[in-house]
Design a protein around this motif. Structure first.
Motif, PDB file in Angstrom:
ATOM      1  N   GLY A 266     -18.809  21.646  21.948  1.00 39.59           N
ATOM      2  CA  GLY A 266     -19.118  21.780  22.545  1.00 39.59           C
ATOM      3  C   GLY A 266     -20.326  23.296  21.992  1.00 39.59           C
ATOM      4  O   GLY A 266     -20.115  23.670  20.770  1.00 39.59           O
ATOM      5  N   GLY A 267     -20.916  24.430  22.176  1.00 42.69           N
ATOM      6  CA  GLY A 267     -21.342  25.209  21.930  1.00 42.69           C
ATOM      7  C   GLY A 267     -23.071  24.514  21.057  1.00 42.69           C
ATOM      8  O   GLY A 267     -22.918  23.386  21.392  1.00 42.69           O
ATOM      9  N   PRO A 268     -23.425  25.724  20.473  1.00 45.57           N
ATOM     10  CA  PRO A 268     -24.653  25.664  19.212  1.00 45.57           C
ATOM     11  C   PRO A 268     -24.245  24.219  18.035  1.00 45.57           C
ATOM     12  O   PRO A 268     -25.369  24.312  17.392  1.00 45.57           O
ATOM     13  N   PHE A 269     -23.193  23.933  17.950  1.00 46.27           N
ATOM     14  CA  PHE A 269     -22.795  23.296  16.688  1.00 46.27           C
ATOM     15  C   PHE A 269     -23.198  21.641  16.575  1.00 46.27           C
ATOM     16  O   PHE A 269     -23.506  21.486  17.793  1.00 46.27           O
ATOM     17  N   THR A 270     -23.903  21.609  16.038  1.00 43.91           N
ATOM     18  CA  THR A 270     -24.411  20.025  15.259  1.00 43.91           C
ATOM     19  C   THR A 270     -24.005  18.804  14.576  1.00 43.91           C
ATOM     20  O   THR A 270     -23.038  19.854  14.033  1.00 43.91           O
ATOM     21  N   HIS A 271     -23.827  18.312  14.285  1.00 41.42           N
ATOM     22  CA  HIS A 271     -23.764  16.916  13.258  1.00 41.42           C
ATOM     23  C   HIS A 271     -23.372  17.887  11.998  1.00 41.42           C
ATOM     24  O   HIS A 271     -23.255  16.473  10.831  1.00 41.42           O
ATOM     25  N   GLY A 303     -21.145  30.703  10.406  1.00 41.15           N
ATOM     26  CA  GLY A 303     -21.584  29.708   9.273  1.00 41.15           C
ATOM     27  C   GLY A 303     -22.144  30.068   7.769  1.00 41.15           C
ATOM     28  O   GLY A 303     -21.748  29.558   6.841  1.00 41.15           O
ATOM     29  N   ALA A 304     -22.795  31.257   7.855  1.00 41.86           N
ATOM     30  CA  ALA A 304     -23.478  31.917   6.530  1.00 41.86           C
ATOM     31  C   ALA A 304     -22.078  32.330   5.907  1.00 41.86           C
ATOM     32  O   ALA A 304     -22.555  32.718   4.983  1.00 41.86           O
ATOM     33  N   SER A 312     -16.859  25.692   8.178  1.00 41.14           N
ATOM     34  CA  SER A 312     -17.816  25.456   9.715  1.00 41.14           C
ATOM     35  C   SER A 312     -18.682  23.700   8.935  1.00 41.14           C
ATOM     36  O   SER A 312     -18.993  23.101   9.840  1.00 41.14           O
ATOM     37  N   ARG A 313     -18.049  23.771   7.775  1.00 40.62           N
ATOM     38  CA  ARG A 313     -18.143  22.445   7.476  1.00 40.62           C
ATOM     39  C   ARG A 313     -17.389  21.033   7.875  1.00 40.62           C
ATOM     40  O   ARG A 313     -18.096  20.441   8.349  1.00 40.62           O
ATOM     41  N   ALA A 314     -16.510  21.421   8.195  1.00 42.75           N
ATOM     42  CA  ALA A 314     -15.650  20.437   8.480  1.00 42.75           C
ATOM     43  C   ALA A 314     -16.275  20.835  10.685  1.00 42.75           C
ATOM     44  O   ALA A 314     -15.642  19.460  11.500  1.00 42.75           O
ATOM     45  N   THR A 315     -16.174  21.680  10.756  1.00 42.43           N
ATOM     46  CA  THR A 315     -17.222  21.221  12.319  1.00 42.43           C
ATOM     47  C   THR A 315     -17.736  20.732  12.505  1.00 42.43           C
ATOM     48  O   THR A 315     -18.070  19.598  13.091  1.00 42.43           O
ATOM     49  N   SER A 316     -19.010  21.005  11.045  1.00 49.64           N
ATOM     50  CA  SER A 316     -19.937  19.605  12.082  1.00 49.64           C
ATOM     51  C   SER A 316     -19.609  18.602  11.162  1.00 49.64           C
ATOM     52  O   SER A 316     -20.114  16.772  12.286  1.00 49.64           O
ATOM     53  N   LEU A 320     -20.236  14.868  14.599  1.00 48.49           N
ATOM     54  CA  LEU A 320     -20.303  13.453  13.510  1.00 48.49           C
ATOM     55  C   LEU A 320     -19.087  12.387  13.631  1.00 48.49           C
ATOM     56  O   LEU A 320     -19.574  11.781  14.123  1.00 48.49           O
ATOM     57  N   LEU A 321     -17.933  12.629  13.103  1.00 53.08           N
ATOM     58  CA  LEU A 321     -17.018  11.689  13.438  1.00 53.08           C
ATOM     59  C   LEU A 321     -16.665  11.689  15.891  1.00 53.08           C
ATOM     60  O   LEU A 321     -16.937  10.361  16.353  1.00 53.08           O
TER      61      LEU A 321
END
Length: 329
Positions: A266-271, A303-304, A312-316, A320-321
């Motif tokens: 959910g939200g703005p995060f992408t893979h 994330g920055a 942040s990388r784990a969220t991406s 993806l998973l």
């Protein structure tokens, strides 16, 4: 559950009111731009983005239509529809088959027809209180709305119109000369392909005018000019308004929260690491104006930060998973 938002908006109106920017909504964008430039931002207009560059699973910048590139050291924030992001802007090898399959099943909200009127006087509503309101919900009772929604969902143009009507001069006297009214009204029709909406628009316009005849008799004598926006012209003005759908996708439960715009966190995060979707295609959708962009800005700043980059990388990777497998139902 969505009905609770009505109570929330009522409480907000009683507590803080509903502010309206003097001069129109465009002044909000201008104020944001001035603030950003004061903080050191550089704004480039008329520079269409042709694609997003990705390296090692991370967004590294954008490629403009003229062939030049802009490097992004921290984040790329995208304010387009979800299909435009995943089908047009990202490289093909950066989008898993599962994401593309979910985009095939992406559901748009109904098409929009908007009538803009310039009146020589205030709208002659039969209901006196409506003459004082900035926005009027007009045409149908709450029980009749059920049939209106059912007609649209089943592909029929409703026989009676339900409209949101905005009286901009009543709200902001600078919007048109003294004594006149600048008014808009929009309604929905079943999803129609841009360029093939003439019949649906014509039938819908008849119902809107009939609704005005019933609730504000004499309005026709005040009409000085009009501008009709159809699904076709809306999409031509902004390619993100596909088929004139202004909500960036349906807000039905199956495409809301963690399922908006596709199954994920959910939200703005992408893979793609460092890439954030800021449009109404993400939670909370188009009804909470600015909410999706605010969430994207917060996520990008988070994330920055050095301390949060591993998370942040784990969220991406989690995105993806969740999105890589093909949908099972």
């Amino acid at each position: 559950m969505s009905g609770l938002m009505g109570f929330l908006m009522t409480m907000l109106a009683q507590d803080v009111g509903f502010a309206a920017p003097k001069g129109g909504a465009g002044t909000l964008a201008q104020a944001l731009a001035r603030r950003a430039e004061h903080a050191g931002a550089r704004i480039e207009l008329s520079s269409p983005v042709a694609g997003i560059t990705v390296r090692g699973g991370r967004a590294t910048g954008v490629r403009l239509a003229d062939g030049t590139t802009r490097r992004a050291r921290r984040a790329v924030i995208v304010d387009v529809s979800a299909p435009a992001l995943y089908r047009e802007l990202l490289p093909g090898d950066a989008v898993p088959a599962g994401v593309l399959a979910r985009m095939d099943r992406f559901t748009w909200d109904p098409s929009t027809v908007k009538l803009n009127l310039l009146l020589t006087g205030p709208m002659p509503w039969r209901a006196a209180r409506a003459r004082e309101a900035a926005v009027v919900h007009a045409g149908l009772s709450h029980t009749e709305l059920v049939r209106w929604h059912a007609d649209i969902a089943s592909g029929k143009v409703p026989e009676r119109a339900f409209c949101l009507v905005g009286q901009t001069t009543t709200t902001d006297p600078t919007r048109s000369p003294a004594g006149t009214e600048s008014l808009w009204a929009y309604t929905h029709v079943p999803l129609v392909e841009a360029g093939k909406d003439e019949e649906a628009v014509a039938r819908s316009l008849v119902t809107v005018e009939a609704m005005f005849d019933e609730l504000a008799p004499g309005w026709r004598d005040l009409e000085q000019g009009r501008w009709l926006q159809t699904p076709t012209t809306l999409q031509e003005a902004d390619p993100n308004l596909v088929h004139g759908a202004v909500g960036a996708g349906t807000s039905q439960l199956f495409q809301q929260g963690p399922w908006r715009p596709l199954t994920g966190l959910g939200g703005p995060f992408t893979h793609v690491a460092g890439l954030y979707l800021a449009s109404a295609g993400t939670h909370p959708g188009g009804g909470v104006h600015g909410g999706a962009g605010f969430n994207a800005a917060k996520a990008a700043l988070w994330g920055a930060n050095r301390w949060s980059r591993p998370l942040s990388r784990a969220t991406s990777r989690a995105q993806l998973l969740l999105q890589r497998p093909l949908p099972r139902f």
